[in-house]
Write a protein that holds these residues in place. Structure first.
Motif, PDB file in Angstrom:
ATOM      1  N   MET A 137      -0.930   7.471   5.618  1.00 31.49           N
ATOM      2  CA  MET A 137       0.136   7.221   4.648  1.00 31.49           C
ATOM      3  C   MET A 137       0.703   8.495   4.041  1.00 31.49           C
ATOM      4  O   MET A 137       1.707   8.439   3.338  1.00 31.49           O
ATOM      5  CB  MET A 137      -0.369   6.290   3.535  1.00 31.49           C
ATOM      6  CG  MET A 137      -0.404   4.831   3.953  1.00 31.49           C
ATOM      7  SD  MET A 137      -0.522   3.721   2.554  1.00 31.49           S
ATOM      8  CE  MET A 137      -2.122   4.093   1.923  1.00 31.49           C
ATOM      9  N   ARG A 183      -6.538   5.179   6.706  1.00 26.40           N
ATOM     10  CA  ARG A 183      -5.305   4.570   6.229  1.00 26.40           C
ATOM     11  C   ARG A 183      -4.534   5.548   5.319  1.00 26.40           C
ATOM     12  O   ARG A 183      -3.325   5.729   5.459  1.00 26.40           O
ATOM     13  CB  ARG A 183      -5.663   3.317   5.441  1.00 26.40           C
ATOM     14  CG  ARG A 183      -4.592   2.281   5.369  1.00 26.40           C
ATOM     15  CD  ARG A 183      -5.172   0.997   4.809  1.00 26.40           C
ATOM     16  NE  ARG A 183      -5.350  -0.022   5.839  1.00 26.40           N
ATOM     17  CZ  ARG A 183      -4.335  -0.732   6.334  1.00 26.40           C
ATOM     18  NH1 ARG A 183      -3.103  -0.535   5.923  1.00 26.40           N
ATOM     19  NH2 ARG A 183      -4.564  -1.651   7.242  1.00 26.40           N
ATOM     20  N   ILE A 184      -5.295   6.167   4.414  1.00 28.94           N
ATOM     21  CA  ILE A 184      -4.673   7.138   3.504  1.00 28.94           C
ATOM     22  C   ILE A 184      -4.070   8.285   4.320  1.00 28.94           C
ATOM     23  O   ILE A 184      -2.940   8.715   4.086  1.00 28.94           O
ATOM     24  CB  ILE A 184      -5.716   7.720   2.513  1.00 28.94           C
ATOM     25  CG1 ILE A 184      -6.315   6.615   1.652  1.00 28.94           C
ATOM     26  CG2 ILE A 184      -5.105   8.826   1.673  1.00 28.94           C
ATOM     27  CD1 ILE A 184      -5.512   6.213   0.462  1.00 28.94           C
ATOM     28  N   GLY A 213       4.337   8.392   2.856  1.00 27.04           N
ATOM     29  CA  GLY A 213       4.279   8.290   1.399  1.00 27.04           C
ATOM     30  C   GLY A 213       5.111   9.382   0.738  1.00 27.04           C
ATOM     31  O   GLY A 213       5.895   9.119  -0.177  1.00 27.04           O
ATOM     32  N   ALA A 267       2.028   6.632  -6.555  1.00 28.42           N
ATOM     33  CA  ALA A 267       0.935   7.439  -7.090  1.00 28.42           C
ATOM     34  C   ALA A 267       1.218   8.922  -6.883  1.00 28.42           C
ATOM     35  O   ALA A 267       1.085   9.725  -7.823  1.00 28.42           O
ATOM     36  CB  ALA A 267      -0.381   7.052  -6.423  1.00 28.42           C
ATOM     37  N   ILE A 268       1.629   9.271  -5.656  1.00 29.29           N
ATOM     38  CA  ILE A 268       1.957  10.686  -5.402  1.00 29.29           C
ATOM     39  C   ILE A 268       3.036  11.137  -6.375  1.00 29.29           C
ATOM     40  O   ILE A 268       2.944  12.183  -7.022  1.00 29.29           O
ATOM     41  CB  ILE A 268       2.491  10.886  -3.966  1.00 29.29           C
ATOM     42  CG1 ILE A 268       1.438  10.517  -2.946  1.00 29.29           C
ATOM     43  CG2 ILE A 268       2.948  12.327  -3.759  1.00 29.29           C
ATOM     44  CD1 ILE A 268       1.872  10.789  -1.524  1.00 29.29           C
ATOM     45  N   PHE A 308       1.021   3.904  -2.927  1.00 27.96           N
ATOM     46  CA  PHE A 308       0.574   5.250  -2.605  1.00 27.96           C
ATOM     47  C   PHE A 308       1.671   6.257  -2.928  1.00 27.96           C
ATOM     48  O   PHE A 308       1.431   7.290  -3.554  1.00 27.96           O
ATOM     49  CB  PHE A 308       0.223   5.325  -1.118  1.00 27.96           C
ATOM     50  CG  PHE A 308      -0.305   6.653  -0.678  1.00 27.96           C
ATOM     51  CD1 PHE A 308      -1.586   7.046  -1.041  1.00 27.96           C
ATOM     52  CD2 PHE A 308       0.465   7.514   0.073  1.00 27.96           C
ATOM     53  CE1 PHE A 308      -2.082   8.273  -0.645  1.00 27.96           C
ATOM     54  CE2 PHE A 308      -0.024   8.737   0.473  1.00 27.96           C
ATOM     55  CZ  PHE A 308      -1.296   9.123   0.115  1.00 27.96           C
ATOM     56  N   SER A 309       2.883   5.898  -2.540  1.00 28.63           N
ATOM     57  CA  SER A 309       3.984   6.813  -2.776  1.00 28.63           C
ATOM     58  C   SER A 309       4.265   6.944  -4.272  1.00 28.63           C
ATOM     59  O   SER A 309       4.540   8.031  -4.784  1.00 28.63           O
ATOM     60  CB  SER A 309       5.194   6.326  -1.996  1.00 28.63           C
ATOM     61  OG  SER A 309       6.345   6.390  -2.744  1.00 28.63           O
ATOM     62  N   TYR A 362       0.839  -1.211   0.000  1.00 30.08           N
ATOM     63  CA  TYR A 362       0.000   0.000   0.000  1.00 30.08           C
ATOM     64  C   TYR A 362       0.865   1.249   0.000  1.00 30.08           C
ATOM     65  O   TYR A 362       0.652   2.174  -0.779  1.00 30.08           O
ATOM     66  CB  TYR A 362      -0.886   0.061   1.258  1.00 30.08           C
ATOM     67  CG  TYR A 362      -1.976  -0.976   1.330  1.00 30.08           C
ATOM     68  CD1 TYR A 362      -2.576  -1.449   0.169  1.00 30.08           C
ATOM     69  CD2 TYR A 362      -2.419  -1.462   2.557  1.00 30.08           C
ATOM     70  CE1 TYR A 362      -3.582  -2.406   0.245  1.00 30.08           C
ATOM     71  CE2 TYR A 362      -3.420  -2.408   2.640  1.00 30.08           C
ATOM     72  CZ  TYR A 362      -3.996  -2.882   1.478  1.00 30.08           C
ATOM     73  OH  TYR A 362      -4.977  -3.817   1.551  1.00 30.08           O
ATOM     74  N   LEU A 363       1.835   1.237   0.897  1.00 29.36           N
ATOM     75  CA  LEU A 363       2.670   2.429   1.026  1.00 29.36           C
ATOM     76  C   LEU A 363       3.437   2.685  -0.264  1.00 29.36           C
ATOM     77  O   LEU A 363       3.511   3.815  -0.745  1.00 29.36           O
ATOM     78  CB  LEU A 363       3.640   2.270   2.208  1.00 29.36           C
ATOM     79  CG  LEU A 363       4.542   3.468   2.494  1.00 29.36           C
ATOM     80  CD1 LEU A 363       3.720   4.684   2.863  1.00 29.36           C
ATOM     81  CD2 LEU A 363       5.527   3.157   3.619  1.00 29.36           C
ATOM     82  N   THR A 376      -0.588   2.756  11.006  1.00 26.56           N
ATOM     83  CA  THR A 376      -1.411   2.730   9.801  1.00 26.56           C
ATOM     84  C   THR A 376      -2.867   3.098  10.057  1.00 26.56           C
ATOM     85  O   THR A 376      -3.588   3.434   9.132  1.00 26.56           O
ATOM     86  CB  THR A 376      -1.421   1.328   9.154  1.00 26.56           C
ATOM     87  OG1 THR A 376      -1.962   0.405  10.097  1.00 26.56           O
ATOM     88  CG2 THR A 376      -0.038   0.887   8.764  1.00 26.56           C
TER      89      THR A 376
END
Lengths: 322, 596, 307
Positions: free
Chosen positions: A189, A185-186, A193, A110-111, A107-108, A103-104, A170
């Motif tokens: 992160m 959760r987001i 992230g 994606a950023i 997510f990272s 996930y992390l 988390t």
């Protein structure tokens, strides 16, 4: 194409095998074992107890016996029991953490992509503009700040002083589910992230900028422009497609960098993922866990590279694998 | 191009400017917090004088997650202990003077030669799942620890059972009958020991686990059993139930409304796992309410935390100490290879084997200054390895080794270690170069910091010190244990149990943890006498022996005790009813309450 | 190693055409000319030189001993004697900043050089000889690349259990050669069939000579560019490892262990003088090295745009 993929996958197997031998060999060279460290915790425990446990765990067996035992059960998908987390299998431990790390990582990533690609494109279209300088400056800074340090400052400013983001873990409370849990959760992160993606963002931004510049400067784009195609058309139809190729390749290889960064970032944010597990396992000589994580990382990186290659051929039909 | 460069400088300044602004903002930003806290503080004072209130949630922080074995017979770390202290109970507990007092057992009777103890259990105690607590649970717990395969399954608490009668026979599998612990009836249990037992009360105070849960589970499967691993399934008799967990992040304890002593005031206690470096920040901004064992508030942070209005600090002496050990003897290669500890085969270490050298080093080091500066005064200097809280500790029996570099020098001169070539460092009596190596592990910041400081003190009296590269703990212990090396000085810390002061496990000649390989006849005799029945049933007698022993230790000096660090607990003032024991912050948590 | 072999060569007659060629400007000279046009890179060179000189000449700027502890001066705010205050062992922060810079730069530089030596050697062998040697080296590289860099470094360091400067450099080098090896091999592969190489082979030039005279000069661009970037990375890596307890340990000062001492709210808030200087030092050094690397990339590969 399929043949190519299958061939690549077949090559993975001996490589993974070699990796297990190397990591196992290294772990046997280490002075002390998982029980050595435990033995100092409580002087009331008779050291004989640890000797008995060593015998029971087979830690006193010759190295090839231990390796054989490990590899034969690993081949059947059984990675054994953790030496430190008494009572847990390696599989259970990893299962709990791997999702967090993925996930992390995603997510990272994606950023990174959301920030880096548009800015990279903009910088290339308006080179030497203020934003270009700003972005380039940010990019270089991102590469020059150690990420644990960035993380600490981010926690200090954004979390402790301003209270905008949680800094550890988390989730804020166990037991929440559904959409609420997702948002929570987001929220958790965001800081890790960004910290994890900092260096990546800088790299992608610079790549994107230079790729777009390259493409914009090429003959066929000039031709397209000369033919009266609009700027945005040129950009989206021709430029981006070509400029994205190296970015995609980069992403495949970037997996390793992300996982490296995760070791430190997860530690700063006490984010329970593979990175923190790996760190504590290697420090505590919990080698069954170390071996399993090494295998997983190896597979992730190999698969990442393979996917990058496949995507590469999809984006750029000139490249063919057979 | 020049313009570009300017921009970078600007960006740089901006970035750090923001950081700086944020920092200063931080300190001013704390202000409203503090005044807020002050406001609530006043209200709190009123409340404090008033009645405890029901309800509320408390959040504690620890820096490392428990390994996850929530079973008293299998856990190993202080982090699990933080949870198990709320959920499980023993027959006896210790009071502030470390005397044993009733807990699950309301009274007890010991026979004359201290081979048997009969305890009467509280009636009406129930497990978290409603089942009654009985003598069978006690029998089961001790049987489980004694059973064959317990150690192989990962258990390490055999120290509580090895003295029980019939342990050997039961543990080797010869018999299924365990004579050591017998239930007389539902609420009476008798422990029988093979020999008169000096530490009888300590031995019977192990936390009890439920027979109705584990009774039919083979010992090897207990560590993997859901009632060991999973929140909600861990069953104890304590004031709080372990109900929920987010592995590695949060551990939730909810009150056990049926708790046999009294209903706990708090609804919930949440343990959060927090990085050491941000822990105090979270305590200050109120996200967490208390920081306690095992690490507490670092001494260096005491001042800044004490300055925060809504935080209260409690400081007390810890059971542990840090030492600089002298490798008095080495084992031979053959013994190390064979894993044998036979004092008669040991070879004296050159130089370190000499008592005068060890004493000289002790005089050369200003330990009070280390406590005052490195520990910011939050610790104490001790001279013998018995915790100060124990009845056995005798401050006056020991050689004090007050900082005295002149004395150190004259002792070294006497021993024949003088500087013959005027390089500022002393040579050995044979005129050879004298270099003493100092080894230390990583993992404890203060200890790491102390190493170069010790080096400086010793070099000031002319002892050339080779400060070795610090080693990671596991590698360090391995080398420390296999002492066929050239080690002279080593740094190490011990944290002792509060049960009994007997030091033989660490300083007996054949104890594995006696890393100095100290072998002193007098010390051996004294330690043995202090545990010898029937004389040792008399605590005054033991105290006398331990006084003598402390005197022998401090004179012969197998290790210089550097400092005993204080434990500093920090908690939000909204938490009331805290009454820590010398060995633990968690004491009667059913009496904790919060002002809202 | 390279330079030694080269210095034995000038007596050989084949050297002449080279000197002739210089009139047409070697790729190196061309690159140099392009490089000095890049002002940012040139300024960075000066900044880096300034940092190197300051750190090298540390004794001129401070009388304090960076490793001397002072039990009575622990975590003190700046005074005339300790212009950046002292750390948790009473060591002078300013002296540590300067001497720590030495160590950080030496670590960065020697790890880079060591990696370069391994990478160039293996890359050359693989790229030049091809065949079995090539596949052995490349498979080895593939296996090394299967583990994330930091994970590999951590494993080895945890296992050794003791970190010294020499070990640190060695571990970094033996874990990070594969990327460079790949790059060099790829360059060689593209050169192998080119006419001047075939020509040199035909006149019976030795392998070593062909590698030194034809391959390395042509691969020099990527080698130098990668070398600079590696150096920057290693300085950052050292600080990250310090944070998790695997950097170069106290009392040896490095910028990395200086800023990782600030992993505490108290120091972050109350003693900015302890962490901002090493933080800025890392930042500026790494920035300068990156700019130089960028400048070199442009200089060696004029087609590429500023990245």
């Amino acid at each position: 194409m399929y043949k190519y993929i299958i061939r690549r996958i077949l090559v993975f197997i001996p490589m993974l095998f070699a990796l297990t031998i190397i990591v196992f060999g290294l772990s046997q060279l280490a002075p002390g074992d998982a029980l050595t460290g435990k033995s100092l915790a409580d002087p009331n425990v008779d050291p004989e107890v640890y000797e008995q446990q060593r015998e029971a765990l087979g830690l006193n067996d010759p190295i090839y016996v231990q390796y054989w035992r490990w590899i034969s059960s690993a081949a059947q998908g059984d990675f054994g029991d953790s030496l430190i987390f008494n009572g847990r299998t390696v599989a259970q431990l990893i299962e709990d953490r791997i999702a967090n790390t993925l996930y992390l990582g995603l997510f990272s990533l994606a950023i990174t992509i959301i920030v880096a690609i548009p800015i990279g494109i903009y910088s290339a279209r308006k080179p030497y503009s203020l934003l270009d300088y700003g972005a380039t400056g940010f990019g270089f800074l991102g590469l020059a700040i150690p990420n644990f340090f960035f993380g600490l400052i981010a926690i200090y400013v954004l979390s402790i002083n301003l209270g905008w983001f949680p800094s550890q873990g988390t989730l804020s409370t166990p037991g929440i589910t559904g959409f609420e849990a997702f948002v929570d959760r987001i929220h958790h992160m965001v800081l890790p992230g960004i910290t994890l993606g900092l260096a990546g963002t800088a790299t992608y931004m610079r790549y994107m900028r230079s790729e777009v510049l390259d493409v914009l400067g090429s003959d066929y784009i000039r031709t397209a422009r000369a033919k009266g195609m609009s700027d945005s058309n040129v950009l989206y139809k021709h430029t981006l497609r070509n400029a994205l190729i190296p970015i995609i390749t980069l992403m495949g290889f970037e997996i390793g960098v992300l996982l490296s960064g995760a070791v430190i970032t997860e530690q700063v944010f006490q984010y329970p993922g593979l990175g923190t597990l790996f760190l504590s396992s290697v420090v505590n000589r919990d080698f069954p866990v170390v071996m399993a994580i090494a295998m997983i990382l190896g597979v992730l990186i190999l698969v990442g590279n393979l996917i990058a290659d496949i995507l590469y051929s999809i984006v750029d039909p000139r490249i063919r694998y057979d | 191009m020049m313009k570009k460069n300017w921009l970078f400088v600007l960006a740089l300044v901006l970035t750090f400017g923001i950081v700086l602004a944020a920092c200063s903002e931080g300190s001013s930003g704390d202000q409203p917090n503090e005044s807020e806290a002050e406001g609530s503080d006043e209200g709190e004072d009123e409340a404090a004088s008033g009645e405890p209130q029901m309800g509320g949630t408390l959040t504690g922080a620890m820096d490392t997650a428990p390994a996850g074995v929530f079973n008293p017979i299998f856990y190993e770390e202080a982090y699990e202990d933080n949870i198990l202290s709320f959920t499980h109970e023993s027959l006896l507990s210790q009071n502030k003077q470390l005397e044993f007092k009733p807990n699950l057992a309301k009274e007890w009777e010991i026979n004359e030669d201290q081979t048997e103890i009969t305890l009467t259990l509280e009636e009406g105690v129930t497990w978290h799942d409603g089942e009654p607590f009985t003598a069978e649970d006690v029998v089961y717990t001790y049987k489980a620890i004694s059973s064959p395969g317990y150690v192989e399954a990962g258990g390490i608490r055999t120290d509580y059972v090895v003295r029980l009668q019939g342990y050997e026979a039961f543990n080797s599998g010869e018999t299924d009958e365990f004579e050591g612990v017998v239930a007389e009836d539902d609420h009476t249990v008798t422990f029988k020991f093979a020999e008169p037992n000096v530490t009888i009360l300590k031995d019977v105070s192990f936390p009890i686990i439920p027979e109705h849960i584990f009774g039919d589970v083979p010992i090897a499967e207990i560590p993997e059993h859901p009632a060991t691993l999973n929140a909600g399934e861990v069953i104890g008799t304590g004031p709080f139930k372990f109900t929920e967990m987010l592995d590695r992040e949060q551990y939730v304890l909810e009150k056990n409304a049926d708790y046999w002593k009294s209903e706990p005031y708090l609804d919930k206690i949440v343990w959060r796992i927090v990085e050491q470096s941000v822990m105090l920040g979270l305590l200050e901004n109120g996200e967490i309410d208390f920081i306690a064992d095992p690490n507490g508030v670092p001494a260096a942070d005491y001042e800044s935390v004490a300055g925060v209005e809504h935080i209260e600090l409690i400081e007390q002496t810890d059971f542990g100490y840090q030492l600089m050990g002298f490798k008095v003897n080495h084992r031979s290669d053959a013994d190390v290879e064979a894993g044998k500890l036979e004092p008669e085969n040991w070879e004296a270490n050159e130089d370190m084997g000499e008592q005068k050298i060890r004493q000289a080093m002790a005089y050369a080091i200003d330990r009070q200054a280390i406590v005052d500066n490195l520990l910011y005064g939050h610790g104490s200097v001790i001279n013998a390895p018995i915790a100060q809280q124990f009845w056995a500790y005798d401050k006056n029996a020991v050689t004090q080794y007050t900082y005295d570099p002149e004395k150190a020098k004259s002792l070294l001169d006497e021993a024949g270690y003088v500087d013959t070539n005027d390089d500022g460092f002393r040579e050995t009596p044979d005129g050879e170069e004298w270099v003493v190596n100092l080894n230390y592990p990583t993992g404890n910041k203060l200890r790491e910091d102390s190493a170069p400081i010790l080096q400086k003190f010793l070099e000031d009296v002319g002892i050339k010190i080779e400060l070795r590269q610090p080693k990671e703990m596991t590698a360090y212990v391995e080398e420390l244990t296999n002492d066929n090396t050239d080690w002279d000085l080593y740094l190490l810390g011990w944290s002792l149990g509060s049960g009994d002061p007997d030091p033989s496990g660490l300083w007996g000649a054949d104890a594995a943890y006696n890393y100095s390989r100290w072998n002193n006849e007098q010390s051996e005799t004294l330690m043995q006498e202090a545990m010898q029945a029937p004389e040792a049933f008399d605590q005054a007698y033991r105290k006398e022996k331990y006084s003598e022993w402390q005197s022998v230790f401090s004179e012969d000096l197998p290790a210089l005790l550097l400092y005993a660090q204080n434990k500093i607990y920090g908690f939000n003032k909204r938490l009331q009813g805290v009454d820590p024991m010398p060995y633990s912050f968690i004491n009667d948590p059913e009496k904790w309450w919060v002002t809202e | 190693m390279q330079s030694n072999t080269e210095s034995t060569l000038p007596t050989e007659p084949e050297n002449l055409p080279e000197t002739n060629a210089k009139k047409h400007k070697s790729p190196l000279q061309l690159a140099f000319q392009r490089f000095i046009k890049n002002k940012l890179a040139v300024i960075s060179v000066f900044v880096l030189l300034l940092i190197i000189i300051t750190c090298t000449a540390a004794p001129l700027f401070t009388d304090q001993d960076p490793v001397a502890t002072d039990l009575f001066q622990i975590e003190k705010s700046p005074t005339d004697e300790h212009i950046l205050g002292t750390n948790g062992q009473g060591q002078d922060n300013f002296a540590r900043l300067l001497y720590g810079g030495r160590i950080s730069l030496i670590v960065g530089f020697s790890a880079m050089f060591f990696t370069l030596a391994i990478g160039v050697l293996l890359g050359s062998i693989a790229g030049y000889y091809g065949g079995k040697v090539d596949s052995v080296i490349m498979r080895a590289a593939d296996i090394m690349l299967m583990l994330p860099f930091l994970v590999l470094v951590l494993t080895i360091m945890a296992i050794i259990g003791e970190v010294t400067i020499g070990l640190f450099v060695t571990i970094i080098a033996i874990t990070s050669w594969p990327n460079l090896t790949r790059i060099i091999r790829a360059t060689y592969l593209s050169l192998r069939e080119q006419e001047f190489v075939l020509g040199a082979r035909a006149i019976g030039a030795s392998d070593l000579r062909i590698i030194l005279k034809h391959f390395i000069p042509n691969a020099i661009g990527p080698i130098i560019v990668n070398a600079t970037l590696m150096m920057a990375t290693y300085i950052i890596v050292e600080s990250g490892l310090s944070f998790i307890g695997f950097g170069i340990p106290q009392p040896t000062p490095t910028w990395g262990n200086m800023i990782s001492e600030a992993q505490n709210i108290r120091i972050l808030r109350d003693h900015p003088e302890a962490w901002i200087p090493p933080g800025v030092a890392i930042l500026v050094t790494v920035l300068a090295i990156n700019f130089i690397g960028d400048g070199l990339r442009d200089a060696f590969d004029p087609k590429s745009n500023r990245r």
